[in-house]
Design a protein around this motif. Structure first.
Motif, PDB file in Angstrom:
ATOM      1  N   VAL A  18       0.869  -1.012   0.126  1.00  0.00           N
ATOM      2  CA  VAL A  18      -0.041  -0.035  -0.079  1.00  0.00           C
ATOM      3  C   VAL A  18       0.730   1.164   0.139  1.00  0.00           C
ATOM      4  O   VAL A  18       0.284   2.296   0.570  1.00  0.00           O
ATOM      5  CB  VAL A  18      -1.008  -0.069   1.160  1.00  0.00           C
ATOM      6  N   SER A  19       2.211   1.165  -0.268  1.00  0.00           N
ATOM      7  CA  SER A  19       2.936   2.473  -0.537  1.00  0.00           C
ATOM      8  C   SER A  19       2.311   3.140  -1.541  1.00  0.00           C
ATOM      9  O   SER A  19       1.677   3.220  -2.238  1.00  0.00           O
ATOM     10  CB  SER A  19       4.412   1.936  -1.125  1.00  0.00           C
ATOM     11  N   ARG A  20       2.465   4.696  -1.162  1.00  0.00           N
ATOM     12  CA  ARG A  20       1.902   5.697  -1.990  1.00  0.00           C
ATOM     13  C   ARG A  20       2.722   6.915  -1.527  1.00  0.00           C
ATOM     14  O   ARG A  20       3.320   7.032  -0.360  1.00  0.00           O
ATOM     15  CB  ARG A  20       0.444   5.846  -1.447  1.00  0.00           C
ATOM     16  N   PRO A  21       2.725   7.869  -2.334  1.00  0.00           N
ATOM     17  CA  PRO A  21       3.551   9.192  -2.300  1.00  0.00           C
ATOM     18  C   PRO A  21       2.835   9.836  -1.188  1.00  0.00           C
ATOM     19  O   PRO A  21       3.926  10.536  -0.452  1.00  0.00           O
ATOM     20  CB  PRO A  21       3.328   9.925  -3.649  1.00  0.00           C
ATOM     21  N   TRP A  22       1.735   9.999  -0.773  1.00  0.00           N
ATOM     22  CA  TRP A  22       1.532  10.783   0.442  1.00  0.00           C
ATOM     23  C   TRP A  22       1.891  10.124   1.608  1.00  0.00           C
ATOM     24  O   TRP A  22       2.247  10.705   2.728  1.00  0.00           O
ATOM     25  CB  TRP A  22       0.014  10.798   0.592  1.00  0.00           C
ATOM     26  N   GLY A  23       2.061   8.829   1.564  1.00  0.00           N
ATOM     27  CA  GLY A  23       2.682   8.072   2.864  1.00  0.00           C
ATOM     28  C   GLY A  23       4.338   8.544   3.043  1.00  0.00           C
ATOM     29  O   GLY A  23       4.653   8.816   4.229  1.00  0.00           O
ATOM     30  N   PHE A  24       4.709   8.470   1.980  1.00  0.00           N
ATOM     31  CA  PHE A  24       6.540   9.086   1.970  1.00  0.00           C
ATOM     32  C   PHE A  24       6.474  10.577   2.318  1.00  0.00           C
ATOM     33  O   PHE A  24       7.135  10.862   3.352  1.00  0.00           O
ATOM     34  CB  PHE A  24       6.746   9.063   0.479  1.00  0.00           C
ATOM     35  N   ALA A  25       5.497  11.609   2.222  1.00  0.00           N
ATOM     36  CA  ALA A  25       5.291  12.714   2.622  1.00  0.00           C
ATOM     37  C   ALA A  25       5.079  12.720   4.338  1.00  0.00           C
ATOM     38  O   ALA A  25       5.718  13.314   5.001  1.00  0.00           O
ATOM     39  CB  ALA A  25       4.282  13.577   1.864  1.00  0.00           C
TER      40      ALA A  25
END
Length: 208
Positions: free
Chosen positions: A78-85
């Motif tokens: 469920v990796s996502r760009p917002w999770g990185f942020a």
């Protein structure tokens, strides 16, 4: 040089039971980001009071949360760009909380009451500011298309260890903070040098 970051795979393996439970129950990776920030807040309170053994445990929670959010995201796919942020925001907030606690502890070292203009406090503020440089270097490089670099020689884990030493031995606060300053500048420089080599490879197109 990865510093203590090289131990991350080993540490992640020790936390495997939490990853498995998160997979079973569908726990959001963001929950572990929040746990990491909570651990940093608990550490800040412990450091401000000079309770360094409790700070050790709390910073362990902080590092576990920071480790698990990405590990759970990958395990659950469920990796996502917002999770990185969110992960980056959580890490920066955790650092600020940790150094805030050390600043309060340092303010008590200048005599009766709290002395916010003492040299120990000034050293903590300088160290807190300089400690942001490695992250700025990594994010700037990543924004240009390079690999997002972590680790040392003086990264997040080393900062936590240094702050624990400063909490346990307040007379050493200026020395420890000077080490944080030098280590952070060295780390930022090495990350930028690696990013420069990567971004200037022949045939590579840079992002603007």
């Amino acid at each position: 040089m990865d510093g203590l970051y090289a131990l991350k795979p080993w540490y992640t393996q020790r936390l495997r039971v939490f990853i498995q439970r998160a997979e079973i129950h569908g726990t959001s990776p963001d929950a572990f980001t929040a746990i990491g920030v909570f651990g940093a807040a608990a550490a800040a309170i412990s450091i401000a009071a000079g309770w360094w053994p409790l700070a050790v445990f709390s910073l362990g929670v902080r590092l576990a949360g920071a480790n698990l959010d990405g590990a759970v995201a990958r395990a659950r796919k469920v990796s996502r760009p917002w999770g990185f942020a969110l992960n980056e925001i959580g890490d920066r907030a955790s650092d600020l909380l940790m150094f805030s606690g050390l600043a309060v502890w340092a303010a008590y070292q200048g005599g009766p009451g709290m002395n916010w203009l003492s040299w120990p406090v000034i050293w903590v503020l300088v160290a807190a500011s300089t400690a942001t440089l490695p992250t700025f270097a990594s994010l700037a490089a990543a924004g240009a298309g390079a690999t997002r670099r972590n680790g040392g020689p003086f990264g997040k884990t080393e900062r936590c260890l240094a702050v624990i030493v400063a909490a346990a031995a307040p007379a050493a606060i200026p020395t420890v903070c000077a080490m944080i300053v030098i280590g952070s500048m060295l780390t930022a420089g090495l990350r930028l040098a690696s990013a420069h080599r990567e971004l200037t490879e022949p045939g590579r197109i840079l992002a603007e």
